[in-house]
Write an enzyme that holds these catalytic residues in place. Structure first.
Site, PDB file in Angstrom:
ATOM      1  N   LYS A  44       0.924  -1.129   0.010  1.00 31.80           N
ATOM      2  CA  LYS A  44       0.052   0.062   0.057  1.00 31.80           C
ATOM      3  C   LYS A  44       0.906   1.335  -0.165  1.00 31.80           C
ATOM      4  O   LYS A  44       2.252   1.187   0.331  1.00 31.80           O
ATOM      5  CB  LYS A  44      -0.981   0.062   1.295  1.00 31.80           C
ATOM      6  CG  LYS A  44      -0.256  -0.031   2.532  1.00 31.80           C
ATOM      7  CD  LYS A  44      -1.161  -0.159   3.587  1.00 31.80           C
ATOM      8  CE  LYS A  44      -0.456  -0.666   4.861  1.00 31.80           C
ATOM      9  NZ  LYS A  44      -1.087  -0.066   6.133  1.00 31.80           N
ATOM     10  N   ARG A 138      -9.768  -0.782  15.536  1.00 25.62           N
ATOM     11  CA  ARG A 138      -9.551   0.155  13.889  1.00 25.62           C
ATOM     12  C   ARG A 138     -10.650  -0.352  13.049  1.00 25.62           C
ATOM     13  O   ARG A 138     -11.801  -0.243  13.153  1.00 25.62           O
ATOM     14  CB  ARG A 138      -8.156   0.016  13.631  1.00 25.62           C
ATOM     15  CG  ARG A 138      -7.985   1.121  12.503  1.00 25.62           C
ATOM     16  CD  ARG A 138      -6.523   1.153  12.324  1.00 25.62           C
ATOM     17  NE  ARG A 138      -5.775   0.200  11.487  1.00 25.62           N
ATOM     18  CZ  ARG A 138      -4.766  -0.158  10.904  1.00 25.62           C
ATOM     19  NH1 ARG A 138      -3.991   0.926  11.137  1.00 25.62           N
ATOM     20  NH2 ARG A 138      -4.418  -0.994  10.527  1.00 25.62           N
ATOM     21  N   TYR A 264      15.742  30.385   8.077  1.00 25.81           N
ATOM     22  CA  TYR A 264      14.338  31.025   8.544  1.00 25.81           C
ATOM     23  C   TYR A 264      14.385  31.194  10.082  1.00 25.81           C
ATOM     24  O   TYR A 264      14.811  30.186  10.780  1.00 25.81           O
ATOM     25  CB  TYR A 264      13.186  30.358   8.200  1.00 25.81           C
ATOM     26  CG  TYR A 264      12.758  30.386   6.709  1.00 25.81           C
ATOM     27  CD1 TYR A 264      12.346  31.677   6.211  1.00 25.81           C
ATOM     28  CD2 TYR A 264      12.740  29.373   5.921  1.00 25.81           C
ATOM     29  CE1 TYR A 264      12.480  31.744   4.801  1.00 25.81           C
ATOM     30  CE2 TYR A 264      12.467  29.659   4.843  1.00 25.81           C
ATOM     31  CZ  TYR A 264      12.328  30.712   3.938  1.00 25.81           C
ATOM     32  OH  TYR A 264      11.850  31.042   2.764  1.00 25.81           O
ATOM     33  N   MET A 319      11.581  24.420   2.562  1.00 22.97           N
ATOM     34  CA  MET A 319      10.947  23.657   1.698  1.00 22.97           C
ATOM     35  C   MET A 319      11.886  22.946   0.524  1.00 22.97           C
ATOM     36  O   MET A 319      11.782  21.661   0.424  1.00 22.97           O
ATOM     37  CB  MET A 319       9.762  24.509   0.927  1.00 22.97           C
ATOM     38  CG  MET A 319       8.915  23.824  -0.134  1.00 22.97           C
ATOM     39  SD  MET A 319       8.055  24.709  -1.040  1.00 22.97           S
ATOM     40  CE  MET A 319       6.861  25.588   0.060  1.00 22.97           C
TER      41      MET A 319
HETATM   42  C1  LIG Z   1      -3.596  -5.067   8.034  1.00 20.69           C
HETATM   43  C2  LIG Z   1      -2.338  -4.754   7.748  1.00 20.69           C
HETATM   44  N1  LIG Z   1      -1.368  -5.854   7.679  1.00 20.69           N
HETATM   45  C3  LIG Z   1      -0.071  -5.844   7.663  1.00 20.69           C
HETATM   46  C4  LIG Z   1       0.471  -4.509   7.610  1.00 20.69           C
HETATM   47  C5  LIG Z   1       1.969  -4.543   7.550  1.00 20.69           C
HETATM   48  O1  LIG Z   1       2.421  -3.969   8.656  1.00 20.69           O
HETATM   49  P1  LIG Z   1       4.112  -3.733   8.795  1.00 20.69           P
HETATM   50  O2  LIG Z   1       4.507  -2.574   7.728  1.00 20.69           O
HETATM   51  O3  LIG Z   1       4.347  -3.336  10.154  1.00 20.69           O
HETATM   52  O4  LIG Z   1       4.799  -5.073   8.507  1.00 20.69           O
HETATM   53  C6  LIG Z   1      -0.015  -3.331   7.672  1.00 20.69           C
HETATM   54  C7  LIG Z   1       0.452  -2.055   7.678  1.00 20.69           C
HETATM   55  O5  LIG Z   1       0.095  -1.087   8.242  1.00 20.69           O
HETATM   56  C8  LIG Z   1      -1.626  -3.672   7.845  1.00 20.69           C
HETATM   57  O6  LIG Z   1      -2.263  -2.361   8.130  1.00 20.69           O
END
Ligand SMILES: Cc1ncc(COP(=O)(O)O)c(C=O)c1O
Length: 393
Positions: A44, A138, A264, A319
């Site tokens: 992701k 969550r 700055y 920046m």
């Molecule tokens: C549901 C879920 N599984 C796995 C992972 C991977 O976690 P990590 O980057 O700590 O290995 C994440 C990352 O946020 C996650 O949200």
């Protein structure tokens, strides 16, 4: 801006090098640790900022079959890169998006009975994951929902459940009692659902969870940050190979008399004759303003490496530029045009995170878009990457 406009490395203010061999080595190491479980990859947020196309392609070449993204748009991007991969969408099913999943062959990680009902009603014939919350509070269904799903077949009529998963809140800390609590809850849920969905696999562990031991592995593990060289642990050495090197060009050198200030807010004052290197990277590149000197109480701020010497950031990170104190370097150790290491073998992503008051995760995912990106080894031509190595997908 197309790649030819910016292909000249000499014109790049900052260069980001991503070592795909290191990603592959980290993937192999996780495979050895998880012994027997499928090692999926969490890609992701553009593979944690490193570039979805090159990273996912390399992981697939290393044998990775299942990938996790955050939303269906990321899933659609990944589908263009990996036509045959299994792609799970972690954030679940947003209202009215089932067609997108169908079109791109994405599997939702279903987090509520409402999402499940919407999926069933749409009649998309793709497998799904069911997500249970075991203590993170969550996303995910509760133990009560698991009992309902076990008892009432109608709730999943026509739905193929391929994965039952949960996510650990404290896997970075081996000693945290939350780990065992979540494991016990997940085991109860899985004991209920495994007979109900005989084709399903269970998954609990992210990177840190893999190192909590075999009890946490189940059939699939889901590492993210460890693949990219970040540490999934607090208070333990990071065993993973560093993957990125971020460098900024020295674009000016200046001599300061005692009493002169830098940047700055004039927050840094020269106590003695001082030499300052001006670096072509700033907070727009993800080199956080929190890395300014004296920004956080009791913290020294950022540190860069030039010609093998550690050099502290002087004054505020702006920046597009940051300034480093190079007074202690031999005069010929740094000249205009040289590169300074912001993140790399001398100062890792986790140390930069600590110095900025955050985590390596945030440093990786905040890497700016302005870096000239270089992948080593270079992805093969014709594999859908341009000269900078960015996926075109
Ligand atoms: C549901 C879920 N599984 C796995 C992972 C991977 O976690 P990590 O980057 O700590 O290995 C994440 C990352 O946020 C996650 O949200």
């Amino acid at each position: 801006m197309n790649s030819s406009d910016r292909s000249g490395e000499a014109a790049a203010g900052a260069v980001l090098t991503v070592d795909l061999d290191a990603v592959a080595a980290n993937y192999a190491m996780l495979g050895r640790e998880a012994a027997g479980a499928e090692v999926a990859a969490v890609v992701k947020a553009d593979a944690y900022g490193l570039g979805l196309g090159p990273v996912a392609r390399r992981l697939a070449a290393e044998g990775c079959r299942s990938f996790f993204v955050a939303d269906a748009n990321e899933g659609a991007e990944l589908r263009k890169v990996l036509p045959g991969a299994v792609i799970y969408v972690l954030n679940g099913l947003f209202p009215g998006t089932t067609a997108l999943y169908g079109r791109h062959g994405l599997r939702p990680v279903i987090a509520s009975l409402a999402e499940l009902a919407e999926w069933r009603a749409a009649g998309v014939r793709l497998p799904v994951a069911l997500h249970f919350d075991t203590g993170m509070n969550r996303l995910g269904m509760g133990a009560g929902d698991a009992a309902l799903l076990a008892a009432d077949e109608a709730l999943t009529a026509g739905v193929e459940v391929a994965l039952v998963m949960s996510h650990l809140a404290c896997s970075d800390d081996r000693e945290h009692p939350q780990n065992a609590r979540q494991l016990a809850r997940f085991r109860e849920i899985w004991a209920r659902l495994a007979p109900r969905f005989p084709g399903a696999t269970a998954s609990l562990a992210n990177s840190g969870g893999i190192y909590l031991g075999p009890d946490y592995h189940f059939g699939m593990v889901r590492p993210g940050v460890s693949l990219y060289g970040g540490s999934p642990f607090t208070g333990r050495a990071n065993p993973f190979r560093p993957v990125i090197r971020a460098e900024a060009r020295v674009i000016a050198l200046r001599e300061l008399a005692p009493g002169e200030t830098v940047g700055y807010g004039a927050t840094w004052e020269a106590a003695a004759p001082t030499r300052i290197a001006v670096l072509a990277a700033g907070y727009a590149d993800g080199y956080f303003r929190a890395l300014s000197s004296g920004m956080r109480e009791g913290e020294s701020g950022g540190m860069v490496h030039i010609g093998g010497h550690a050099c502290p950031i002087a004054g505020r990170v702006s920046m597009d530029m940051a300034m480093a104190d190079v007074s202690h370097l031999p005069v010929d150790a740094v000249k205009r045009g040289d590169m300074a290491e912001l993140i790399g073998p001398h100062i890792g992503v986790d140390e930069v995170g600590l110095r900025a008051g955050t985590l390596g995760y945030e440093i990786l995912t905040a890497l700016g878009r302005r870096y000239m990106r270089r992948y080593i080894p270079e992805p093969e031509m014709g594999s859908g990457t341009n000269k900078e190595g960015r996926g075109q997908a």
